[in-house]
Enzyme design. Structure first.
Site, PDB file in Angstrom:
ATOM      1  N   TYR A   1      13.770  31.646   3.883  1.00  0.00           N
ATOM      2  CA  TYR A   1      12.629  32.433   4.371  1.00  0.00           C
ATOM      3  C   TYR A   1      12.780  32.730   5.859  1.00  0.00           C
ATOM      4  O   TYR A   1      13.084  31.836   6.647  1.00  0.00           O
ATOM      5  CB  TYR A   1      11.326  31.666   4.153  1.00  0.00           C
ATOM      6  CG  TYR A   1      10.920  31.539   2.713  1.00  0.00           C
ATOM      7  CD1 TYR A   1      10.642  32.665   1.945  1.00  0.00           C
ATOM      8  CD2 TYR A   1      10.821  30.290   2.115  1.00  0.00           C
ATOM      9  CE1 TYR A   1      10.260  32.541   0.613  1.00  0.00           C
ATOM     10  CE2 TYR A   1      10.441  30.158   0.790  1.00  0.00           C
ATOM     11  CZ  TYR A   1      10.170  31.287   0.042  1.00  0.00           C
ATOM     12  OH  TYR A   1       9.793  31.156  -1.265  1.00  0.00           O
TER      13      TYR A   1
ATOM     14  N   ARG B   1       0.948 -10.858   7.331  1.00  0.00           N
ATOM     15  CA  ARG B   1       0.889  -9.638   6.504  1.00  0.00           C
ATOM     16  C   ARG B   1       2.083  -8.760   6.853  1.00  0.00           C
ATOM     17  O   ARG B   1       2.088  -8.078   7.877  1.00  0.00           O
ATOM     18  CB  ARG B   1      -0.400  -8.854   6.780  1.00  0.00           C
ATOM     19  CG  ARG B   1      -1.686  -9.618   6.562  1.00  0.00           C
ATOM     20  CD  ARG B   1      -2.883  -8.691   6.670  1.00  0.00           C
ATOM     21  NE  ARG B   1      -2.911  -7.942   7.920  1.00  0.00           N
ATOM     22  CZ  ARG B   1      -3.507  -8.369   9.032  1.00  0.00           C
ATOM     23  NH1 ARG B   1      -4.126  -9.519   9.061  1.00  0.00           N
ATOM     24  NH2 ARG B   1      -3.490  -7.619  10.126  1.00  0.00           N
TER      25      ARG B   1
ATOM     26  N   CYS C   1      12.450  25.001   1.936  1.00  0.00           N
ATOM     27  CA  CYS C   1      11.462  25.630   1.050  1.00  0.00           C
ATOM     28  C   CYS C   1      10.618  24.540   0.383  1.00  0.00           C
ATOM     29  O   CYS C   1      10.822  23.354   0.611  1.00  0.00           O
ATOM     30  CB  CYS C   1      12.155  26.454  -0.030  1.00  0.00           C
ATOM     31  SG  CYS C   1      13.443  27.548   0.559  1.00  0.00           S
ATOM     32  N   MET C   2       9.699  24.949  -0.479  1.00  0.00           N
ATOM     33  CA  MET C   2       8.841  23.981  -1.160  1.00  0.00           C
ATOM     34  C   MET C   2       9.655  23.053  -2.068  1.00  0.00           C
ATOM     35  O   MET C   2       9.399  21.845  -2.124  1.00  0.00           O
ATOM     36  CB  MET C   2       7.783  24.711  -1.997  1.00  0.00           C
ATOM     37  CG  MET C   2       6.742  23.780  -2.592  1.00  0.00           C
ATOM     38  SD  MET C   2       5.546  24.644  -3.614  1.00  0.00           S
ATOM     39  CE  MET C   2       4.587  25.516  -2.392  1.00  0.00           C
ATOM     40  N   ASP C   3      10.641  23.617  -2.763  1.00  0.00           N
ATOM     41  CA  ASP C   3      11.355  22.857  -3.785  1.00  0.00           C
ATOM     42  C   ASP C   3      12.870  22.787  -3.567  1.00  0.00           C
ATOM     43  O   ASP C   3      13.562  22.173  -4.371  1.00  0.00           O
ATOM     44  CB  ASP C   3      11.115  23.484  -5.167  1.00  0.00           C
ATOM     45  CG  ASP C   3       9.674  23.883  -5.361  1.00  0.00           C
ATOM     46  OD1 ASP C   3       8.810  22.996  -5.214  1.00  0.00           O
ATOM     47  OD2 ASP C   3       9.407  25.070  -5.615  1.00  0.00           O
TER      48      ASP C   3
ATOM     49  N   LYS D   1       0.850  -1.205   0.000  1.00  0.00           N
ATOM     50  CA  LYS D   1       0.000   0.000   0.000  1.00  0.00           C
ATOM     51  C   LYS D   1       0.879   1.246   0.000  1.00  0.00           C
ATOM     52  O   LYS D   1       2.083   1.160   0.286  1.00  0.00           O
ATOM     53  CB  LYS D   1      -0.897  -0.023   1.247  1.00  0.00           C
ATOM     54  CG  LYS D   1      -0.116  -0.053   2.556  1.00  0.00           C
ATOM     55  CD  LYS D   1      -1.011  -0.438   3.720  1.00  0.00           C
ATOM     56  CE  LYS D   1      -0.236  -0.349   5.032  1.00  0.00           C
ATOM     57  NZ  LYS D   1      -0.977  -0.929   6.149  1.00  0.00           N
TER      58      LYS D   1
ATOM     59  N   HIS E   1      -6.336  -7.026  13.115  1.00  0.00           N
ATOM     60  CA  HIS E   1      -5.099  -6.233  13.117  1.00  0.00           C
ATOM     61  C   HIS E   1      -4.776  -5.848  14.555  1.00  0.00           C
ATOM     62  O   HIS E   1      -5.657  -5.439  15.306  1.00  0.00           O
ATOM     63  CB  HIS E   1      -5.307  -4.977  12.254  1.00  0.00           C
ATOM     64  CG  HIS E   1      -4.034  -4.251  11.924  1.00  0.00           C
ATOM     65  ND1 HIS E   1      -2.908  -4.877  11.437  1.00  0.00           N
ATOM     66  CD2 HIS E   1      -3.706  -2.940  12.024  1.00  0.00           C
ATOM     67  CE1 HIS E   1      -1.949  -3.976  11.236  1.00  0.00           C
ATOM     68  NE2 HIS E   1      -2.407  -2.798  11.585  1.00  0.00           N
TER      69      HIS E   1
ATOM     70  N   ARG F   1     -10.841   0.127  14.844  1.00  0.00           N
ATOM     71  CA  ARG F   1     -10.646   0.798  13.551  1.00  0.00           C
ATOM     72  C   ARG F   1     -11.659   0.284  12.541  1.00  0.00           C
ATOM     73  O   ARG F   1     -12.603   0.991  12.213  1.00  0.00           O
ATOM     74  CB  ARG F   1      -9.198   0.615  13.064  1.00  0.00           C
ATOM     75  CG  ARG F   1      -8.882   1.441  11.842  1.00  0.00           C
ATOM     76  CD  ARG F   1      -7.405   1.480  11.498  1.00  0.00           C
ATOM     77  NE  ARG F   1      -6.879   0.216  10.975  1.00  0.00           N
ATOM     78  CZ  ARG F   1      -5.646   0.067  10.531  1.00  0.00           C
ATOM     79  NH1 ARG F   1      -4.795   1.088  10.553  1.00  0.00           N
ATOM     80  NH2 ARG F   1      -5.223  -1.097  10.077  1.00  0.00           N
TER      81      ARG F   1
HETATM   82  C1  LIG Z   1      -0.318  -1.750   6.881  1.00  0.00           C
HETATM   83  C2  LIG Z   1      -0.912  -2.991   7.431  1.00  0.00           C
HETATM   84  C3  LIG Z   1      -0.118  -4.127   7.630  1.00  0.00           C
HETATM   85  C4  LIG Z   1       1.383  -4.111   7.510  1.00  0.00           C
HETATM   86  O1  LIG Z   1       1.889  -3.425   8.653  1.00  0.00           O
HETATM   87  P1  LIG Z   1       3.448  -3.322   8.958  1.00  0.00           P
HETATM   88  O2  LIG Z   1       3.519  -2.787  10.339  1.00  0.00           O
HETATM   89  O3  LIG Z   1       4.011  -2.383   7.956  1.00  0.00           O
HETATM   90  O4  LIG Z   1       3.989  -4.696   8.831  1.00  0.00           O
HETATM   91  C5  LIG Z   1      -0.755  -5.286   8.011  1.00  0.00           C
HETATM   92  N1  LIG Z   1      -2.093  -5.321   8.197  1.00  0.00           N
HETATM   93  C6  LIG Z   1      -2.877  -4.240   8.049  1.00  0.00           C
HETATM   94  C7  LIG Z   1      -4.342  -4.339   8.281  1.00  0.00           C
HETATM   95  C8  LIG Z   1      -2.311  -3.032   7.679  1.00  0.00           C
HETATM   96  O5  LIG Z   1      -3.078  -1.956   7.555  1.00  0.00           O
END
Ligand SMILES: *Cc1c(COP(=O)(O)O)cnc(C)c1O
Length: 385
Positions: free
Chosen positions: A269, A225, A317-319, A42, A169, A140
Site C-alpha cells: 500500500y 509475583r 498489511c492486515m494479513d 495474565k 505494586h 493505580r
Molecule cells: C503484571 C503484574 C505483575 C508481574 O509483572 P512483571 O513485571 O511481568 O513481573 C506483578 N504484579 C502486578 C500487580 C501486575 O500487574
C-alpha cells in the site's frame, strides 16, 4: 530448521515449554525456602498460552497464579489449574458469582465491592477470600496506606470475607537505588505493620514483581509475583546481569510467493518501497498487523530466512507483509540464496546464528518487550515445542 507448524496456516507462534520450565526454576531458585512464587499468566501468559504455561510452571515450582480478568481465571480453572488464583483487580459486581464459583480471589480496595462480594459469598455458602491492594505510590489501584486499617475495620465484621493476602505494586522496581522505590517499600512495610498491630490477619504479604524479585530480595516477604521473566524476557537492562533467561516465544511464517518485479516497481500500500535493482526478490509472508505485527514496523524490521537477515519492505498489511532479498548481496546481509515459496521465515526468534529478539522489535517500534509478545494475537496458533 526442524519445525512443526499448523495445518491450516503458514504463520504461527512457537512456544518453548522447556524455556518456560527453565526460567520458572531460575526464579524459584532465587526464593528462600518457604517464600511462595505467584506466576503472572495474565493476557494469555503474555501471549504464550495461559493453560499450557501454567501447567509447566506448576511442575517447576509455581504456588499460585495471577490473572487480570475473571475470564482469564475461569480459563485456568477449566484447564485444570487448582492452585490459588489472584485477579489483580476488582471486576464488575455482576461477576461476583463467577469469582466465587471458580474460586478466583479478587484484589480488593473498594468497600462497596468488598461487602457485595462478602454478601454473595454468604448467599452461596462460601467464603470470599481476597487480597487487600495497597497504593503505596503508583496511583493505580489500592487503598491508601493511611486508610488501610480503617478500611479493614469497615469490612472486617463480614463473615463472608477472609483476607488471604496484602500486596502493593512498585512503579520503579527496575531502577537501582531509587528513592521512590524505597518510599513505596517503606510505606508497604509500615502498612503491613499497622494492620498486624491492629490485630488484623494480613495473609500473605507480597510486593515484588520480576525486577523486584531479582534486584530486591529483601522485599520478597511471603511471596513474589513473577511475570515477564518466566517468558525469558528481561524487564529492564538492570536485571540482565543478575539472571540468565531463555526467550520462549518465536514467531514464524512461510513464504507464500516470490517475485522479481522490474526496477522501479513498488511494493505494498502506498508503494513506499521501490525495487532499486534487478537482483531483488520480493517475498510474501502471511502475517500482518491483525496478527499483532505492528504496522509501525513497516520498512523498519528484518526477518531471518535461510539463516540470514533480510529487510522487510513496503507497508505491513492486515494479513501479509513482504520482504526483499538481494540475491547478489555480499555486504551486511550474507550472500543470500534465492528465496523459494515455502521457505521458513523467522519474524522473532532464532534461526541458525541469527536472532531477532522481542527487545529488538520493541526498540524499533518504541515500546517494551512486554507489548511485543502480548500483541501476537490469538489468530496465530500456538505451537508448543
Ligand atoms: C503484571 C503484574 C505483575 C508481574 O509483572 P512483571 O513485571 O511481568 O513481573 C506483578 N504484579 C502486578 C500487580 C501486575 O500487574
Amino acid at each position: 530448521m526442524p519445525v512443526t507448524y499448523p495445518k491450516n496456516r503458514w504463520a504461527w507462534v512457537e512456544v518453548s515449554l522447556a524455556a518456560i520450565r527453565k526460567n520458572t526454576r531460575a526464579f524459584k531458585a532465587l526464593l528462600e525456602p518457604g517464600v511462595k512464587m505467584m506466576c503472572a499468566v495474565k493476557a494469555d501468559a503474555y501471549g504464550h498460552g495461559a493453560v499450557e504455561c501454567a501447567k509447566v510452571m506448576r511442575q517447576a515450582g509455581a504456588d499460585q497464579f495471577a490473572v487480570a480478568t475473571v475470564d482469564e481465571g475461569i480459563e485456568l480453572r477449566r484447564g485444570g489449574i487448582a492452585e490459588p488464583i489472584l485477579m489483580l483487580n476488582e471486576s464488575p459486581l455482576e461477576s461476583l458469582d463467577d469469582l466465587l464459583e471458580y474460586d478466583i480471589m479478587p484484589a480488593v480496595y473498594d468497600s462497596d465491592f468488598a461487602l457485595a462480594y462478602g454478601e454473595r459469598a454468604v448467599a452461596l455458602g462460601k467464603v470470599g477470600r481476597y487480597h487487600l491492594a495497597v497504593d503505596t505510590g503508583m496511583s493505580r489501584i489500592g487503598v491508601m496506606p493511611e486508610d488501610a486499617v480503617e478500611f479493614r475495620h469497615m469490612i472486617e465484621f463480614h463473615r463472608g470475607l477472609e483476607c488471604a493476602g496484602t500486596f502493593t505494586h512498585f512503579a520503579t522496581a527496575d531502577v537501582i537505588g531509587d528513592w521512590d522505590f524505597k518510599q513505596q517499600a517503606q510505606r508497604f512495610a509500615d502498612t503491613v505493620g499497622a494492620l498486624r498491630q491492629a490485630g488484623l490477619e494480613v495473609g500473605l504479604a507480597h510486593c515484588d514483581n520480576t525486577p523486584g524479585t531479582v534486584l530486591h530480595p529483601e522485599y520478597h516477604y511471603d511471596m513474589c509475583r513473577v511475570g515477564i521473566g518466566l517468558y525469558g524476557l528481561q524487564p529492564a537492562e538492570t536485571t540482565a546481569p543478575r539472571i540468565s533467561l531463555t526467550p520462549a516465544m518465536s514467531v514464524r511464517g512461510r513464504v507464500t510467493r516470490v517475485a522479481n518485479p522490474a526496477v522501479g516497481e513498488g511494493v505494498g500500500y502506498g508503494l513506499t518501497y521501490r525495487v532499486p535493482k534487478p537482483s531483488i526478490q520480493i517475498a510474501t509472508v502471511p502475517i500482518g498487523y491483525a496478527d499483532g505485527l505492528a504496522r509501525s514496523l513497516s520498512n523498519n524490521m528484518d526477518v531471518i530466512v535461510n539463516g540470514a537477515r533480510a529487510r522487510q519492505v513496503g507497508r505491513i498489511c492486515m494479513d501479509q507483509f513482504m520482504f526483499a532479498v538481494d540475491v547478489n548481496s555480499v555486504r551486511a546481509y550474507k550472500p543470500a540464496q534465492p528465496v523459494q515459496r515455502g521457505d521458513i521465515v523467522t519474524i522473532m526468534g532464532r534461526d541458525g546464528d541469527e536472532e531477532i529478539t522481542a527487545d529488538e522489535l520493541a526498540a524499533r517500534r518504541d515500546t517494551i518487550n512486554y507489548e511485543v509478545v502480548c500483541n501476537f494475537s490469538e489468530r496465530l496458533d500456538r505451537i508448543y515445542v
